[in-house]
Design an enzyme around this catalytic site. Structure first.
Site, PDB file in Angstrom:
ATOM      1  N   ARG A  26       0.839  -1.191   0.000  1.00 58.70           N
ATOM      2  CA  ARG A  26       0.000   0.000   0.000  1.00 58.70           C
ATOM      3  C   ARG A  26       0.881   1.251   0.000  1.00 58.70           C
ATOM      4  O   ARG A  26       1.033   1.928   1.018  1.00 58.70           O
ATOM      5  CB  ARG A  26      -0.926  -0.029   1.223  1.00 58.70           C
ATOM      6  CG  ARG A  26      -2.073  -1.043   1.096  1.00 58.70           C
ATOM      7  CD  ARG A  26      -3.094  -0.554   0.083  1.00 58.70           C
ATOM      8  NE  ARG A  26      -4.154  -1.496  -0.179  1.00 58.70           N
ATOM      9  CZ  ARG A  26      -5.300  -1.579   0.509  1.00 58.70           C
ATOM     10  NH1 ARG A  26      -5.498  -0.793   1.544  1.00 58.70           N
ATOM     11  NH2 ARG A  26      -6.230  -2.431   0.146  1.00 58.70           N
ATOM     12  N   GLN A  77      -0.444   2.239  -6.466  1.00 63.53           N
ATOM     13  CA  GLN A  77      -1.899   2.352  -6.424  1.00 63.53           C
ATOM     14  C   GLN A  77      -2.574   1.822  -7.682  1.00 63.53           C
ATOM     15  O   GLN A  77      -3.643   1.221  -7.618  1.00 63.53           O
ATOM     16  CB  GLN A  77      -2.301   3.810  -6.193  1.00 63.53           C
ATOM     17  CG  GLN A  77      -2.077   4.275  -4.764  1.00 63.53           C
ATOM     18  CD  GLN A  77      -2.487   5.720  -4.547  1.00 63.53           C
ATOM     19  OE1 GLN A  77      -2.693   6.472  -5.502  1.00 63.53           O
ATOM     20  NE2 GLN A  77      -2.621   6.126  -3.301  1.00 63.53           N
ATOM     21  N   SER A 121      -7.834  -2.747  -3.752  1.00 60.88           N
ATOM     22  CA  SER A 121      -8.563  -1.484  -3.774  1.00 60.88           C
ATOM     23  C   SER A 121      -9.580  -1.447  -4.911  1.00 60.88           C
ATOM     24  O   SER A 121     -10.734  -1.056  -4.718  1.00 60.88           O
ATOM     25  CB  SER A 121      -7.591  -0.306  -3.909  1.00 60.88           C
ATOM     26  OG  SER A 121      -6.838  -0.141  -2.733  1.00 60.88           O
ATOM     27  N   ASP A 176      -3.062  -2.002  -7.482  1.00 63.42           N
ATOM     28  CA  ASP A 176      -3.679  -2.513  -6.255  1.00 63.42           C
ATOM     29  C   ASP A 176      -5.047  -3.133  -6.528  1.00 63.42           C
ATOM     30  O   ASP A 176      -6.072  -2.456  -6.548  1.00 63.42           O
ATOM     31  CB  ASP A 176      -3.797  -1.366  -5.244  1.00 63.42           C
ATOM     32  CG  ASP A 176      -4.233  -1.831  -3.870  1.00 63.42           C
ATOM     33  OD1 ASP A 176      -4.643  -3.000  -3.731  1.00 63.42           O
ATOM     34  OD2 ASP A 176      -4.165  -1.025  -2.930  1.00 63.42           O
ATOM     35  N   TYR A 232      -3.522  -0.897   6.418  1.00 68.42           N
ATOM     36  CA  TYR A 232      -4.612  -1.745   6.876  1.00 68.42           C
ATOM     37  C   TYR A 232      -4.823  -1.542   8.372  1.00 68.42           C
ATOM     38  O   TYR A 232      -3.892  -1.210   9.102  1.00 68.42           O
ATOM     39  CB  TYR A 232      -4.291  -3.232   6.643  1.00 68.42           C
ATOM     40  CG  TYR A 232      -4.110  -3.616   5.210  1.00 68.42           C
ATOM     41  CD1 TYR A 232      -5.196  -4.005   4.430  1.00 68.42           C
ATOM     42  CD2 TYR A 232      -2.849  -3.627   4.627  1.00 68.42           C
ATOM     43  CE1 TYR A 232      -5.025  -4.383   3.118  1.00 68.42           C
ATOM     44  CE2 TYR A 232      -2.671  -4.001   3.305  1.00 68.42           C
ATOM     45  CZ  TYR A 232      -3.765  -4.381   2.563  1.00 68.42           C
ATOM     46  OH  TYR A 232      -3.597  -4.760   1.252  1.00 68.42           O
TER      47      TYR A 232
END
Length: 366
Positions: free
Chosen positions: A121, A126, A132, A129, A226
């Site tokens: 993360r 991003q 997500s 990911d 997280y």
């Protein structure tokens, strides 16, 4: 380099790892692609769509035999591994922390394996990911599923026969799924409350129109983006703070997962028994044991008039969008891992290091 796209075999799975549009981009980057017959049909991508962008369509055994890189969404299972050849590269979600037997079986085949659920993360990762991208859809779909299962509507409605009060929605966990659930429920007109172990999520929840239920969380900071496993004392205090809202809620959505561990129990059976008749709980953590004590994966349990739905399949039910997003994540990831069409194997680089679970039969991460 020849990349093989496999059809998902997990029961209920409707997604595909690479869509025709992303396949076209990979081919333009110099890769050769082959796809299993019917791999995209449940996401509305036909074999002809792949052929039209230059992807060869083959039977499953041919994919395993010819491809140097094998792509899936879900972990490679026992039947898959029977067809894998030494030296191949596997890319899928592996959940390596909670699947040591699978990782050992992969290592025994003498292959290398990258895990898409291990993407760190960090800001530069991003666009790779998958957690997500898929959880965003899960948060949206959880609200739609809840709306279908409820016996009430979401918005305030004034009619000639009287006024209908808005539904009350409570969301546990303000990550990607939780934030999308807040936004969707608010758009539908509900009164939304939310809670999370991470105090830094308060501003995010409130920016979307939810009331944040605060619980003192000293010492309960997050780990790597997280929420970490909460202490027993925190869970006790959270239960006390949230009960008033829980017992009034028409819809409750729980999203709290900790990678590689059992999901924390946030709603006990005792609490369910005190909720109002007709309430609905959508437990998105059911595949990891569930945030609700009575939930079971892919089952609807009714307790004292409360409907508890344990699910992890919400992204699959919007498989066209989910496949599009997953495929884009995979594309960005492959481009990151390669130079030209060859893997760089740069183990000093964080994304590669964190996601390369098995290298040439040797387990690197457990």
């Amino acid at each position: 380099m020849k990349i093989g796209i496999l059809k998902e075999t997990l029961d209920g799975e409707r997604r595909v790892a690479i869509t025709p549009n992303i396949a076209k981009q990979l081919i333009a980057s110099g890769f050769e692609l082959i796809v299993e017959e019917g791999a995209g049909e449940y996401s509305s991508f036909m074999d002809s769509d792949y052929k039209n962008v230059g992807v060869a369509v083959e039977k499953r055994a041919v994919i395993f035999h010819e491809a140097e890189v094998l792509l899936k969404i879900n972990p490679f299972d026992e039947e898959d591994l029977k067809l894998v050849d030494k030296g191949q590269i596997l890319i899928s979600k592996l959940y390596h922390k909670s699947n040591p037997e699978l990782i050992q079986a992969i290592a025994n085949k003498g292959v290398s394996a990258f895990s898409m659920d291990a993407i760190p993360r960090i800001s530069r990762a991003q666009d790779m990911d998958v957690l997500s991208s898929q959880n965003n859809l899960a948060g949206y779909k959880a609200v739609i599923l809840g709306a279908f299962e409820m016996t009430k509507i979401f918005p305030l409605m004034m009619t000639s026969a009287g006024t209908i009060a808005p539904a009350r929605v409570l969301i546990y966990g303000i990550g990607v799924a939780g934030l999308q659930a807040i936004a969707t429920a608010k758009r539908l007109g509900a009164i939304v409350e939310a809670t999370d172990i991470r105090s830094e999520t308060k501003e995010q929840a409130e920016s979307l129109g939810a009331k944040f239920i605060s619980v003192d969380n000293e010492g309960e900071e997050s780990e790597g983006g997280y929420a970490k496993e909460a202490s027993a004392d925190y869970l006790k205090r959270q239960k006390e703070a949230v009960n008033k809202s829980l017992f009034k809620a028409d819809l409750v959505i729980t999203t709290a997962n900790i990678p590689g561990r059992k999901a924390p129990v946030l709603i006990t059976e005792e609490q369910v028994m005190q909720m109002k008749n007709g309430a609905v709980i959508i437990d998105l953590a059911a595949a990891q044991g569930g945030n609700c004590e009575v939930s079971e994966i892919n089952k609807t349990i009714v307790k004292n008039g409360v409907k508890v739905i344990g699910t992890s399949i919400d992204p699959r039910s919007v498989s066209t969008n989910a496949s599009d997003l997953y495929a884009k994540n995979i594309y960005n990831y492959i481009i990151h891992l390669t130079e030209g069409t060859n893997f760089k194997w740069d183990l000093e680089e964080e994304i590669t290091d964190e996601t390369l679970i098995v290298q040439n039969g040797t387990i690197r991460k457990s």
